[in-house]
Design an enzyme around this catalytic site. Sequence first.
Site, mmCIF file in Angstrom:
data_model
loop_
_atom_site.group_PDB
_atom_site.id
_atom_site.type_symbol
_atom_site.label_atom_id
_atom_site.label_comp_id
_atom_site.label_asym_id
_atom_site.label_seq_id
_atom_site.Cartn_x
_atom_site.Cartn_y
_atom_site.Cartn_z
ATOM 1 N N LEU A 1 7.654 4.417 -13.012
ATOM 2 C CA LEU A 1 6.720 5.133 -12.152
ATOM 3 C C LEU A 1 5.352 4.684 -12.619
ATOM 4 O O LEU A 1 5.032 4.835 -13.787
ATOM 5 C CB LEU A 1 6.894 6.638 -12.371
ATOM 6 C CG LEU A 1 6.341 7.588 -11.322
ATOM 7 C CD1 LEU A 1 7.048 7.377 -10.006
ATOM 8 C CD2 LEU A 1 6.539 9.005 -11.777
ATOM 9 N N ASP A 2 4.528 4.116 -11.741
ATOM 10 C CA ASP A 2 3.294 3.553 -12.290
ATOM 11 C C ASP A 2 2.192 4.604 -12.414
ATOM 12 O O ASP A 2 2.367 5.753 -12.055
ATOM 13 C CB ASP A 2 2.846 2.322 -11.493
ATOM 14 C CG ASP A 2 2.444 2.662 -10.065
ATOM 15 O OD1 ASP A 2 2.280 1.731 -9.273
ATOM 16 O OD2 ASP A 2 2.325 3.846 -9.744
#
Lengths: 455, 261
Positions: free
Chosen positions: B59-60
């Site tokens: 998940l950035d």
Amino acid sequence: AAMAGMLRGLRAARPARSLHRRGLGGAAGPPSTRQLREAEEAAPVFQYAGKAAKRKDRVFVWGFSYSGALGVPSFVKPDAGWKKPRRIQPTPYRLETEEKISSAACGYGFTLLASSTTDITKVWGMGLNKDSQLGFQRSRRDKTKGYEYVLEPSPIPLPLEKPQQTRVLQVSCGRAHSLVLTDSEGVFTMGNNSYGQCGRKVIENEIYSESHLIHQLKEFDSRVVQVVCGQDHSLFRTKKGSVYACGWGADGQTGLGHYNITSIPTKLRGDIAGVNVIQVSSYGDCCLAVSDEGDVFGWGNSEYLQLASVTETTQVNVPRHLPFKIGKIKEAACGGTGNAVLTEEGNIFVWGYGILGKGSNLIETAVPEMIPPSLFGWSDFNSEICVAHIRCGLSQFAALTNRGELFVWGKNLRGCLGTGRMEDQYFPWRVTVPGEVVDVACGVDHMVSLVKSFT
Amino acid sequence: LNAAPRRAPRQQIRFLPTPAPSGGGALELVPTRVPVLAEHPLVQGPRFRRLKIGAGHRLDVKASGVFVLGIGHGNKLLTDLYNCHLTKVYTVGGLFGKATDDFSDTGKLIEKTTFDHITREKLERILAVIQGTNHKALLMYSNTDMQTQEAYELAVKGLIRPMDKSPPIITAIRCLQFALPEFQLEIHCLHETQQYLRKIVHEIGLELKSSAVCTRVRRTRDGVFTLDDALPRTQWDLQSIQDAIQNCQLKVETEIEKTLG
């Protein structure tokens, strides 16, 4: 740099101008949020489409191209010497047309496109013209001869009495003949008449190529609203709900009670007499008709179990009611060996022989079987998706959903399915068309689709 | 964690020499239960010195939502869950009228366009086409022979999906809210990155003859883990973590059994 500055200083006559600072001095460091916001607001706004932008109508073709049926001359005769001719167009290819095409039909190696305009040119044809199924196309090289293969959509001159008022409603193509339906001047037929399929008397040893003859048919009990071409016969459906037929009848496809040729359109009796027929369909030697109450009637060839639910004989020459308990039927489509119907709920039922669309195990059935709607994109997520139209080629089926997607399945003869692959397709597969598909016409080895662009 | 009560140490039976009760100086061997000294807390030390924590699907920084972590044995379950190739659900918010270099609203502005010609109907048409082409890709990358009856049966049930590496595929997409210039989409996808979703928003803008940037990406489901199972920042303590692990155990086991057999 310091050396250069010193050298410049030595040449005292020049004004001291620094090499490093070019232009006006700008801000130092990264721009602040306020500067960014101001720069954003000051940026110009581009407009690509206004509020009244209309969706454009396009025509896409795919399939076998050497007969010229796709209407793209560069596929058959490339414009540069090093290019190779394209035998098969496996994916949809856009065809540029001058007018908005409202109706298209694919025959056996040729295509007709019609527009409902009031201009002089209303119908264009391309492909095989050995029997003048595209009318007379004067050759440019030799003015006395005509073209045998027409590679580009060329106008077909119709002998209309009021060319600037009559509109062409629909076209249909068979093996070597074509029918053009107009709103006020009846039906025009051209092409091969060796079985009377053009609705005129059969002339012995008539030469059909380079013929100028286009016959006009007007004597029906009411206005004709749909024309359908089988392989060598023609069906006409009138406004009152009756069906007329002419042409070859050896399989009983004319439905007139005999197995002979009919050269004058004659009304059909049998189980159809008195029934208000709302749709007729045929492509090979079997025919289906749908009544306004949702019943389906069939006649013609039954060698592939198409009518086996009512009779054991392989030819049926009188229309018979097919007692299927699958719900009210909205539309029917008849292929060469397989048939399909569309019910009011939006489900497709198939029967007959060949690749029917339920996997490789189902090859033939006499009783209609439903194709699961999940194959057309139906799921709990999208439960409003249903099939809106069903069309048949000789051994292919095409279904249009209400979202404008096109699904095809059947034998992939010379790439006619448009999937991009050359293998046969045993269950419905989406064709990627850049637009919403409004109508599709299936032929033996090519298909034409009428598409509206997205925005 | 180390303050939690530990297991009582193992007991062993040893024959200890004790003076005989009957008197005299003779020593007898009496069997007694004594704790094993090797398991004494002072000998062993704290039970946990390091914890092996692994992360699930990435998940950035600019995105938010469900992020799965595995502790200890959970790392092996993470690999199994990855091989199940389950879909993830994102809520993606977008804004019409701007185009930036990294497709999000914090990037450098490239172009501004008008967007008043966009209607919900046009957007839904584009979304239907995106879903259609991705559904085709789903069937193609699943590496099953389309000519067989099994492929037909799986396709009917909707169980065909790629079981190894593939490019990002969107299995379902729909519009949740539409209020010009903002809109919200719900996207179910496989093998994707958040930047890919931002790129999809940008491409939707281009298709509609305008431009769009992505304002937020929030993962609402990752395989079997939904927002209800996820722990917000205020609940990052031992008790909640232990409860969460307990609750998800059954779900994870059934899913792995079902898919990998």
